[in-house]
Scaffold this motif. Structure first.
Motif, PDB file in Angstrom:
ATOM      1  N   GLY A   1      79.789  80.410  54.889  1.00 19.21           N
ATOM      2  CA  GLY A   1      79.587  79.598  53.693  1.00 19.21           C
ATOM      3  C   GLY A   1      78.745  80.289  52.636  1.00 19.21           C
ATOM      4  N   GLN A   2      78.408  81.556  52.845  1.00 14.94           N
ATOM      5  CA  GLN A   2      77.594  82.301  51.882  1.00 14.94           C
ATOM      6  C   GLN A   2      78.477  82.936  50.816  1.00 14.94           C
ATOM      7  OE1 GLN A   2      75.481  85.057  54.422  1.00 14.94           O
ATOM      8  NE2 GLN A   2      73.740  83.668  54.575  1.00 14.94           N
ATOM      9  N   ILE A   3      77.894  83.095  49.629  1.00 16.92           N
ATOM     10  CA  ILE A   3      78.600  83.773  48.544  1.00 16.92           C
ATOM     11  C   ILE A   3      78.711  85.246  48.898  1.00 16.92           C
ATOM     12  CG2 ILE A   3      78.535  84.418  46.112  1.00 16.92           C
ATOM     13  CD1 ILE A   3      76.829  81.893  45.655  1.00 16.92           C
ATOM     14  N   CYS A   4      79.928  85.814  48.811  1.00 16.16           N
ATOM     15  CA  CYS A   4      80.087  87.242  49.081  1.00 16.16           C
ATOM     16  C   CYS A   4      80.458  88.019  47.814  1.00 16.16           C
ATOM     17  CB  CYS A   4      81.078  87.492  50.199  1.00 16.16           C
ATOM     18  SG  CYS A   4      82.700  86.794  49.992  1.00 16.16           S
ATOM     19  N   LYS A   5      81.049  87.359  46.820  1.00 16.48           N
ATOM     20  CA  LYS A   5      81.398  88.040  45.567  1.00 16.48           C
ATOM     21  C   LYS A   5      81.298  87.058  44.410  1.00 16.48           C
ATOM     22  CE  LYS A   5      84.595  91.150  47.814  1.00 16.48           C
ATOM     23  NZ  LYS A   5      85.988  91.536  48.003  1.00 16.48           N
ATOM     24  N   ILE A   6      80.978  87.602  43.230  1.00 18.01           N
ATOM     25  CA  ILE A   6      81.055  86.810  42.006  1.00 18.01           C
ATOM     26  C   ILE A   6      82.118  87.439  41.114  1.00 18.01           C
ATOM     27  CG2 ILE A   6      78.682  85.969  42.126  1.00 18.01           C
ATOM     28  CD1 ILE A   6      77.915  87.983  39.974  1.00 18.01           C
ATOM     29  N   ILE A   7      82.855  86.623  40.426  1.00 19.64           N
ATOM     30  CA  ILE A   7      83.911  87.102  39.544  1.00 19.64           C
ATOM     31  C   ILE A   7      83.462  86.861  38.111  1.00 19.64           C
ATOM     32  CG2 ILE A   7      86.313  86.808  38.841  1.00 19.64           C
ATOM     33  CD1 ILE A   7      85.873  85.838  42.225  1.00 19.64           C
ATOM     34  N   ILE A   8      83.514  87.933  37.314  1.00 19.24           N
ATOM     35  CA  ILE A   8      83.020  87.933  35.945  1.00 19.24           C
ATOM     36  C   ILE A   8      84.191  88.083  34.986  1.00 19.24           C
ATOM     37  CG2 ILE A   8      81.457  89.091  34.318  1.00 19.24           C
ATOM     38  CD1 ILE A   8      80.097  87.991  36.871  1.00 19.24           C
ATOM     39  N   SER A   9      84.162  87.319  33.917  1.00 16.77           N
ATOM     40  CA  SER A   9      85.155  87.458  32.862  1.00 16.77           C
ATOM     41  C   SER A   9      84.495  88.171  31.688  1.00 16.77           C
ATOM     42  CB  SER A   9      85.656  86.086  32.417  1.00 16.77           C
ATOM     43  OG  SER A   9      86.532  86.226  31.329  1.00 16.77           O
ATOM     44  N   GLU A  10      85.214  89.109  31.123  1.00 19.16           N
ATOM     45  CA  GLU A  10      84.697  89.827  29.955  1.00 19.16           C
ATOM     46  C   GLU A  10      84.921  88.970  28.726  1.00 19.16           C
ATOM     47  OE1 GLU A  10      85.260  94.305  30.096  1.00 19.16           O
ATOM     48  OE2 GLU A  10      86.977  93.538  31.200  1.00 19.16           O
ATOM     49  N   GLY A  11      83.887  88.255  28.305  1.00 21.35           N
ATOM     50  CA  GLY A  11      83.994  87.371  27.152  1.00 21.35           C
ATOM     51  C   GLY A  11      84.459  85.996  27.579  1.00 21.35           C
ATOM     52  N   PHE A  12      84.416  85.061  26.643  1.00 18.71           N
ATOM     53  CA  PHE A  12      84.770  83.673  26.915  1.00 18.71           C
ATOM     54  C   PHE A  12      86.051  83.317  26.190  1.00 18.71           C
ATOM     55  CE2 PHE A  12      84.674  79.230  25.589  1.00 18.71           C
ATOM     56  CZ  PHE A  12      84.641  78.622  26.829  1.00 18.71           C
ATOM     57  N   CYS A  13      86.908  82.601  26.872  1.00 17.84           N
ATOM     58  CA  CYS A  13      88.141  82.135  26.246  1.00 17.84           C
ATOM     59  C   CYS A  13      88.380  80.692  26.658  1.00 17.84           C
ATOM     60  CB  CYS A  13      89.317  83.010  26.675  1.00 17.84           C
ATOM     61  SG  CYS A  13      90.867  82.463  25.959  1.00 17.84           S
ATOM     62  N   LEU A  14      88.544  79.827  25.693  1.00 22.61           N
ATOM     63  CA  LEU A  14      88.749  78.413  25.975  1.00 22.61           C
ATOM     64  C   LEU A  14      90.060  78.179  26.726  1.00 22.61           C
ATOM     65  CD1 LEU A  14      87.693  75.551  25.608  1.00 22.61           C
ATOM     66  CD2 LEU A  14      88.886  75.484  23.407  1.00 22.61           C
ATOM     67  N   PHE A  15      91.092  78.922  26.367  1.00 22.94           N
ATOM     68  CA  PHE A  15      92.396  78.759  27.010  1.00 22.94           C
ATOM     69  C   PHE A  15      92.659  79.919  27.964  1.00 22.94           C
ATOM     70  CE2 PHE A  15      92.605  76.615  22.906  1.00 22.94           C
ATOM     71  CZ  PHE A  15      92.901  75.336  23.350  1.00 22.94           C
ATOM     72  N   ARG A  16      91.759  80.128  28.875  1.00 23.02           N
ATOM     73  CA  ARG A  16      91.795  81.230  29.827  1.00 23.02           C
ATOM     74  C   ARG A  16      93.053  81.228  30.691  1.00 23.02           C
ATOM     75  NH1 ARG A  16      89.596  84.798  32.901  1.00 23.02           N
ATOM     76  NH2 ARG A  16      88.924  84.491  34.999  1.00 23.02           N
ATOM     77  N   LEU A  17      93.613  80.082  30.960  1.00 20.46           N
ATOM     78  CA  LEU A  17      94.785  79.991  31.820  1.00 20.46           C
ATOM     79  C   LEU A  17      96.024  80.620  31.187  1.00 20.46           C
ATOM     80  CD1 LEU A  17      94.378  76.313  33.064  1.00 20.46           C
ATOM     81  CD2 LEU A  17      93.864  78.401  34.328  1.00 20.46           C
ATOM     82  N   PHE A  18      96.064  80.674  29.869  1.00 20.89           N
ATOM     83  CA  PHE A  18      97.260  81.129  29.180  1.00 20.89           C
ATOM     84  C   PHE A  18      97.209  82.596  28.754  1.00 20.89           C
ATOM     85  CE2 PHE A  18      96.765  76.569  28.235  1.00 20.89           C
ATOM     86  CZ  PHE A  18      97.844  76.123  28.982  1.00 20.89           C
ATOM     87  N   GLU A  19      96.118  83.263  29.031  1.00 21.09           N
ATOM     88  CA  GLU A  19      95.988  84.651  28.604  1.00 21.09           C
ATOM     89  C   GLU A  19      95.695  85.547  29.798  1.00 21.09           C
ATOM     90  OE1 GLU A  19      93.294  85.265  25.415  1.00 21.09           O
ATOM     91  OE2 GLU A  19      93.966  83.513  24.316  1.00 21.09           O
ATOM     92  N   ASN A  20      96.081  86.809  29.686  1.00 18.91           N
ATOM     93  CA  ASN A  20      95.781  87.782  30.730  1.00 18.91           C
ATOM     94  C   ASN A  20      94.415  88.390  30.465  1.00 18.91           C
ATOM     95  OD1 ASN A  20      98.245  87.437  32.000  1.00 18.91           O
ATOM     96  ND2 ASN A  20      99.246  88.987  30.755  1.00 18.91           N
ATOM     97  N   HIS A  21      93.525  88.220  31.412  1.00 15.34           N
ATOM     98  CA  HIS A  21      92.194  88.793  31.300  1.00 15.34           C
ATOM     99  C   HIS A  21      91.933  89.644  32.528  1.00 15.34           C
ATOM    100  CE1 HIS A  21      90.510  86.697  27.829  1.00 15.34           C
ATOM    101  NE2 HIS A  21      91.211  85.650  28.221  1.00 15.34           N
ATOM    102  N   SER A  22      91.241  90.738  32.345  1.00 14.78           N
ATOM    103  CA  SER A  22      90.845  91.525  33.494  1.00 14.78           C
ATOM    104  C   SER A  22      89.467  91.038  33.939  1.00 14.78           C
ATOM    105  CB  SER A  22      90.806  93.010  33.138  1.00 14.78           C
ATOM    106  OG  SER A  22      89.900  93.233  32.084  1.00 14.78           O
ATOM    107  N   ASP A  23      89.407  90.558  35.161  1.00 12.92           N
ATOM    108  CA  ASP A  23      88.155  90.081  35.711  1.00 12.92           C
ATOM    109  C   ASP A  23      87.468  91.206  36.469  1.00 12.92           C
ATOM    110  OD1 ASP A  23      88.612  87.535  34.724  1.00 12.92           O
ATOM    111  OD2 ASP A  23      89.547  86.831  36.557  1.00 12.92           O
ATOM    112  N   ILE A  24      86.163  91.129  36.535  1.00 14.38           N
ATOM    113  CA  ILE A  24      85.358  92.103  37.265  1.00 14.38           C
ATOM    114  C   ILE A  24      84.818  91.404  38.496  1.00 14.38           C
ATOM    115  CG2 ILE A  24      83.311  93.565  37.175  1.00 14.38           C
ATOM    116  CD1 ILE A  24      83.716  93.541  34.082  1.00 14.38           C
TER     117      ILE A  24
END
Length: 76
Positions: free
Chosen positions: A33-56
């Motif tokens: 139940g421990q956190i093993c990774k965090i996923i970061i988005s480069e910048g903020f997008c309100l409609f994130r579901l509709f765009e391709n973003h590279s996550d870190i």
């Protein structure tokens, strides 16, 4: 700490003092139940579901400090 608290924090790389982005998701170890990774988005997008973003993806061991406003990470 709530997930919404993580989302409000900026992630900063301590190697070059640059902002990486904001936390958009967490990955948990299903056995512990421990956190093993965090996923970061480069910048903020309100409609994130509709765009391709590279996550870190950052391993939790690379987090050096979690402060009230920022998360400091050590990335090469």
């Amino acid at each position: 700490m709530l997930f919404s608290d993580f989302q409000k924090k900026e992630v900063i790389n301590i190697r070059n003092c640059q902002k990486i982005g904001n936390v958009v998701d967490l990955e948990f170890d299903e056995c512990t139940g421990q956190i093993c990774k965090i996923i970061i988005s480069e910048g903020f997008c309100l409609f994130r579901l509709f765009e391709n973003h590279s996550d870190i993806v950052i391993c939790y061991k690379d987090i050096k400090q979690i402060g009230p406003d920022i998360i400091l990470v050590d990335l090469c």
